[in-house]
Design an enzyme around this catalytic site. Structure first.
Site, PDB file in Angstrom:
ATOM      1  N   LEU A 158       0.811  -1.215   0.000  1.00 37.53           N
ATOM      2  CA  LEU A 158       0.000   0.000   0.000  1.00 37.53           C
ATOM      3  C   LEU A 158       0.843   1.262   0.000  1.00 37.53           C
ATOM      4  O   LEU A 158       0.431   2.283  -0.547  1.00 37.53           O
ATOM      5  CB  LEU A 158      -0.944   0.009   1.209  1.00 37.53           C
ATOM      6  CG  LEU A 158      -1.964  -1.126   1.274  1.00 37.53           C
ATOM      7  CD1 LEU A 158      -2.759  -1.054   2.576  1.00 37.53           C
ATOM      8  CD2 LEU A 158      -2.895  -1.094   0.081  1.00 37.53           C
TER       9      LEU A 158
ATOM     10  N   GLY B 163       8.088   3.809   3.014  1.00 43.26           N
ATOM     11  CA  GLY B 163       8.855   4.928   3.524  1.00 43.26           C
ATOM     12  C   GLY B 163      10.299   4.521   3.710  1.00 43.26           C
ATOM     13  O   GLY B 163      10.749   3.473   3.226  1.00 43.26           O
TER      14      GLY B 163
ATOM     15  N   ASP C 279      -0.715  16.709  12.442  1.00 45.83           N
ATOM     16  CA  ASP C 279      -0.376  16.480  11.031  1.00 45.83           C
ATOM     17  C   ASP C 279      -1.648  16.215  10.225  1.00 45.83           C
ATOM     18  O   ASP C 279      -1.689  15.310   9.385  1.00 45.83           O
ATOM     19  CB  ASP C 279       0.602  15.318  10.892  1.00 45.83           C
ATOM     20  CG  ASP C 279       1.258  15.283   9.514  1.00 45.83           C
ATOM     21  OD1 ASP C 279       1.256  16.331   8.834  1.00 45.83           O
ATOM     22  OD2 ASP C 279       1.764  14.219   9.114  1.00 45.83           O
TER      23      ASP C 279
ATOM     24  N   VAL D 245       7.183   0.023   5.749  1.00 54.52           N
ATOM     25  CA  VAL D 245       6.398  -0.287   4.566  1.00 54.52           C
ATOM     26  C   VAL D 245       5.017  -0.722   5.035  1.00 54.52           C
ATOM     27  O   VAL D 245       4.878  -1.324   6.102  1.00 54.52           O
ATOM     28  CB  VAL D 245       7.072  -1.385   3.714  1.00 54.52           C
ATOM     29  CG1 VAL D 245       7.196  -2.674   4.510  1.00 54.52           C
ATOM     30  CG2 VAL D 245       6.296  -1.647   2.434  1.00 54.52           C
TER      31      VAL D 245
END
Length: 926
Positions: A26, A29, A142, A33
């Site tokens: 999906l 990084g 965030d 993952v």
């Protein structure tokens, strides 16, 4: 990172992590993952975040554990749910809820901005989730479009608490975190801040993005972005309502103490337009005291016991918040039972056909929930347990990957031992839901006869005629928002005689299916609506697979004013000129490379297409009005048929359309209606086309942008038409007042203004014409100028100085009443004058391009009786005090000399294009 596909014979089966089969990737990084997994017991899709702890330092590892701690505390319908945490020596696995429809960032990139009603529903969900977090002293820090996910029913799920933290009232935080376009000004200034106020700013940016499809603050570099955020200035597009603008401005306040709080946002006028119905949360909320055994779902516990899972260990795991395999299976089973109900869009008004007419069904459902087992969660006596699927001694499962793989993924592919408990069986794959339920329909044997009250009942006739249903579907689709199918499918369903192909999903994979889900909920993978299904059940296709009955799509009736816009063309209208996806994502912090995120230039967006929804509604109701009430006057006379290419036909038709209104009444226009709207009105062939969706969408949404030169030409054409129309009306008025071509009125005569409707002109133009090149200031005319024939012999006349004395028979100037009330058509070309000839005794003066030779203030004209006319005309024209002259008398020598000091005032004069109604002339009005 993408999993490599090796040869089939080298693979030892699907990759597994504990009870989960890895099915895809999906996201990825630097140190983690995210994989798509499916639980082998419950068959539920999950998202597994795999973190390589060996690549993290102590600070980042602490953030990971804090994220896990925060997610364990959160249990809200609009927050991604944490199911399980698995940890080995070097790896950490976080099993979370899977939002099938991805980020709302991608949705906006593909479908364009949301309308305010949809944005309000989404924002209510975001607000409730953030309020839930703040109530538990958790700040997200965030919030952005990339972290707002959409589940199977297009509901919001807030994800990624990696920057989340705990806060205390009155204590300030100082961590610089978040995404720059969504970051508050106090973060850019490096000041300490309160967490909730930071989230309020980010929510204001998110609301702006939902409504506009663009970022309020953006820039090619980080310093420019910082400058714009600190200024707090952003553009408001034309389509945003005033209430929405007020709410966004109150949230995006530079001073954190002056921003709205969540409680104030909930009470804002824009939010109160549509308040969602409160629903109970999915799981029981853990209070300060430990939950008792009775608070857990007994049905799920019994099912787990039938699968061989120790019930006592499950309860202990839930009480201790262990988030191990026992808790994960419990959460997933509860999710499979109830998630579809909690994810159903809730409306305040329920249609009668949507609600079952009897309470017997509700009592049956309540009884089935407390006594019976779900459909797809089978008990051993139903012979549906498949214990052979799992090894009997599966105490340890290896985390194995294919032999062939890339080096970048090597850290995530090492074999880790994840202990799993012994389970004797598993559930069957979810059965696709039955989307049609008749009152007495016999269902398959593996489905219970009871259904929930959300079940839909069809109208019978629509099921038998797909073509008729498809036509109704096309007519009602216009008011609905565009949704994508949640899964890409291979089967194409062709409508008979419709000429369009629809792709249907027959994959049996579903997040949650149980007996209630099977009995006619529309929620499957066809997410056409976010509202409750109501009013109209429309057939989309015949049975695409043996396991799925005829799917229906339930649509609300559309707004009649917006029925002229089909969904596809509304999508083009709503979509911004530049793709929302173009440029970087907000999470990318490489702002110094000159890449712009969301290249939405709102200064252009606010000026494109001056056609608003208000204008479309106004035009449509103007067309509907006379049809509804024949006594009413035509509401839009400017929409007459102007298709003829002949200018004379255009003029006559325009006269007919204008004559339907009084002289002082003009058609009502929107304050924001632009030249383009008028141009489109003239382009419109038949006003009745407004009521047809497919024909008018091209008019409003597919019109290509035009340059300024084209708009200027169209404006000039419009002025030319108005001038021709007024000229013909004036000529008709002259004929009515019996003003002949060679006649001349008395000096003291003043013409009354026309107050009644003027008939079309019937007199031919005089045989005299003026051929003189036009100056650039004057507009060209398709017809040659008409003027009185007695001027034909004085075409080259020059203005001569007049004596200072003025006789008693001097002609009066043009009445100011005429100057003020005449409309301003373009000025005609001036007639030349002959040198040496006497000046004409006129009540007007032709304005040439040479400003010094313009009419001086209040010139004295000689009497009109100097010119020789025949006896009949002379007897008619002269008054009793004006003696007849046998021939042309000597005119006065010249005008008064014009001093140089008077020239600046003459140059400052303004051409108001006042009309002399007697001779179609024009004068200057200072």
């Amino acid at each position: 990172m993408v999993m490599a596909d090796g040869p089939r014979h080298l693979q030892r089966g699907p990759v597994r992590v504990g009870f989960y089969d890895i099915e895809g990737t999906l996201g990825k990084g630097n140190f983690a993952v995210v994989k798509l997994g499916r639980h082998r017991i419950t068959k539920t899709e999950v998202a597994i975040k795999i973190i390589d702890k060996s690549q993290l330092d102590a600070v980042n590892l602490e953030k990971i554990y804090r994220e896990v701690q925060i997610m364990k505390m959160l249990d809200h319908p609009h927050i991604i749910k944490l199911y399980q945490v698995m940890e080995t020596k070097s790896m950490l696995y976080l099993v979370t809820e899977y939002a099938k429809n991805g980020e709302i960032f991608d949705y906006l990139a593909n479908h364009g901005r949301l309308n305010e009603s949809e944005a309000r529903r989404k924002f209510w969900q975001i607000l409730s989730a953030v309020d839930y977090c703040h109530g538990r002293k958790i700040v997200h820090r965030d919030l952005k479009a990339e972290n707002l996910l959409l589940d199977n029913n297009m509901n919001i799920k807030i994800a990624d608490f990696g920057f989340g933290n705990f806060f205390k009232s009155g204590e300030l935080l100082a961590t610089w975190c978040g995404s720059p376009p969504y970051a508050a000004p106090e973060v850019f200034e490096g000041q300490q801040y309160e967490g909730p106020q930071l989230d309020i700013w980010s929510m204001g940016v998110v609301l702006y993005v939902l409504v506009c499809g663009a970022l309020p603050f953006d820039g090619p570099t980080l310093p420019i972005l910082r400058q714009r955020v600190l200024e707090g200035r952003f553009r408001i597009p034309y389509f945003m309502s005033e209430d929405c603008e007020h709410l966004i401005r109150r949230m995006l306040v530079l001073d954190p103490s002056k921003r709205l709080t969540i409680a104030q946002i909930k009470e804002h006028k824009w939010m109160l337009i549509e308040v969602p119905v409160q629903r109970p949360v999915l799981y029981p909320q853990e209070q300060e005291n430990e939950p008792s055994i009775g608070e857990f779902n007994e049905q799920v516990l019994r099912l787990m016991h039938s699968l061989g899972i120790d019930q006592q260990k499950t309860i202990e795991s839930l009480q201790n918040k262990s988030y191990n395999h026992f808790a994960a299976i419990y959460f997933l089973l509860v999710e499979r039972l109830k998630s579809h109900r909690s994810s159903f869009p809730v409306e305040q008004r329920l249609d009668g056909r949507q609600r079952r007419p009897s309470t017997i069904a509700e009592q049956t459902v309540a009884k089935a929930q407390t006594v019976g087992l779900p459909v797809t969660m089978h008990s051993p006596n139903m012979r549906l347990l498949r214990s052979a699927l799992l090894p009997q001694a599966s105490n340890v499962e290896a985390f194995s990957f294919p032999a062939s793989g890339c080096q970048a993924e090597a850290a995530f592919m090492e074999e880790e031992c994840v202990d799993t408990p012994k389970v004797n069986g598993c559930l069957l794959d979810p059965v696709p839901p039955v989307l049609v339920r008749k009152g007495c329909q016999s269902l398959p044997s593996n489905m219970m006869e009871t259904s929930i009250d959300e079940g839909l009942e069809t109208e019978g006739e629509a099921e038998e005629d797909p073509a008729h249903a498809f036509e109704a579907f096309q007519s009602t689709r216009s008011g609905q928002r565009r949704h994508t199918l949640s899964e890409v499918t291979n089967q194409l369903v062709v409508m008979p005689g419709a000429g369009k192909i629809f792709s249907m999903n027959d994959s049996p994979s579903l997040d949650s299916v149980d007996s209630e889900y099977d009995m006619g909920s529309v929620q499957r993978d066809l997410n056409f609506l976010e509202d409750n299904p109501s009013l109209k059940d429309i057939m989309l296709a015949n049975q695409p697979s043996p396991r799925m009955t005829s799917p229906f799509i339930s649509l609300r009736p559309t707004n009649p004013a917006m029925q002229a816009l089909s969904s596809q063309k509304r999508e083009v209208h709503n979509r911004s000129p530049v793709s929302f996806r173009e440029g970087r994502r907000a999470s990318d912090t490489s702002l110094t490379q000159g890449i712009v995120a969301f290249r939405q230039h709102l200064q252009n967006l606010a000026r494109t297409k001056g056609i608003l929804e208000l204008n479309k509604v106004q035009l449509l109701y103007e067309q509907i009005g006379p049809e509804a009430d024949p006594n009413l006057a035509p509401a839009a006379p400017q929409l007459q048929d102007l298709a003829s290419s002949c200018p004379q036909e255009e003029v006559s038709q325009q006269q007919e359309s204008v004559s339907t209104l009084p002289a002082s009444v003009h058609p009502q226009l929107s304050p924001r209606q632009s030249l383009e709207t008028q141009y489109l009105q003239h382009r419109l062939q038949k006003p009745s086309l407004l009521s047809k969706a497919q024909n008018t969408c091209q008019l409003y949404c597919k019109e290509p942008p035009r340059s300024l030169e084209q708009q200027l030409q169209e404006h000039r054409l419009q002025q030319k038409r108005l001038f021709l129309q007024k000229q013909s009306q004036l000529q008709a008025y002259f004929n009515q007042m019996q003003i002949a071509e060679s006649s001349y009125p008395q000096p003291s005569q003043q013409l009354p203004l026309p107050r009644q409707e003027t008939p079309p002109p019937s007199q031919q133009a005089p045989p005299f014409s003026l051929t003189q090149p036009l100056s650039p200031v004057l507009e060209p005319s398709s017809e040659q100028m008409q003027y009185s024939p007695f001027l034909s012999q004085y075409q080259e006349m020059q203005l001569q100085p007049l004596p200072s004395t003025s006789g008693p028979r001097a002609a009066p100037p043009l009445p100011t009443q005429l100057q003020q009330q005449q409309p301003p058509p373009p000025p005609p070309p001036p007639p030349p004058r002959q040198p040496g000839a006497a000046p004409a005794p006129l009540q007007f003066s032709y304005q040439t391009c040479e400003l010094p030779s313009a009419a001086s203030p209040a010139p004295d004209y000689p009497t009109p009786c100097q010119y020789p006319v025949d006896g009949a005309q002379q007897s008619d024209l002269t008054g009793p005090d004006c003696p007849r002259s046998p021939g042309l008398q000597e005119a006065p020598s010249s005008y008064d000399p014009l001093a140089l000091s008077e020239l600046p005032g003459l140059f400052d004069c303004e051409m108001l294009d006042a009309v002399d109604p007697q001779h179609n002339g024009y004068v200057l009005v200072n």
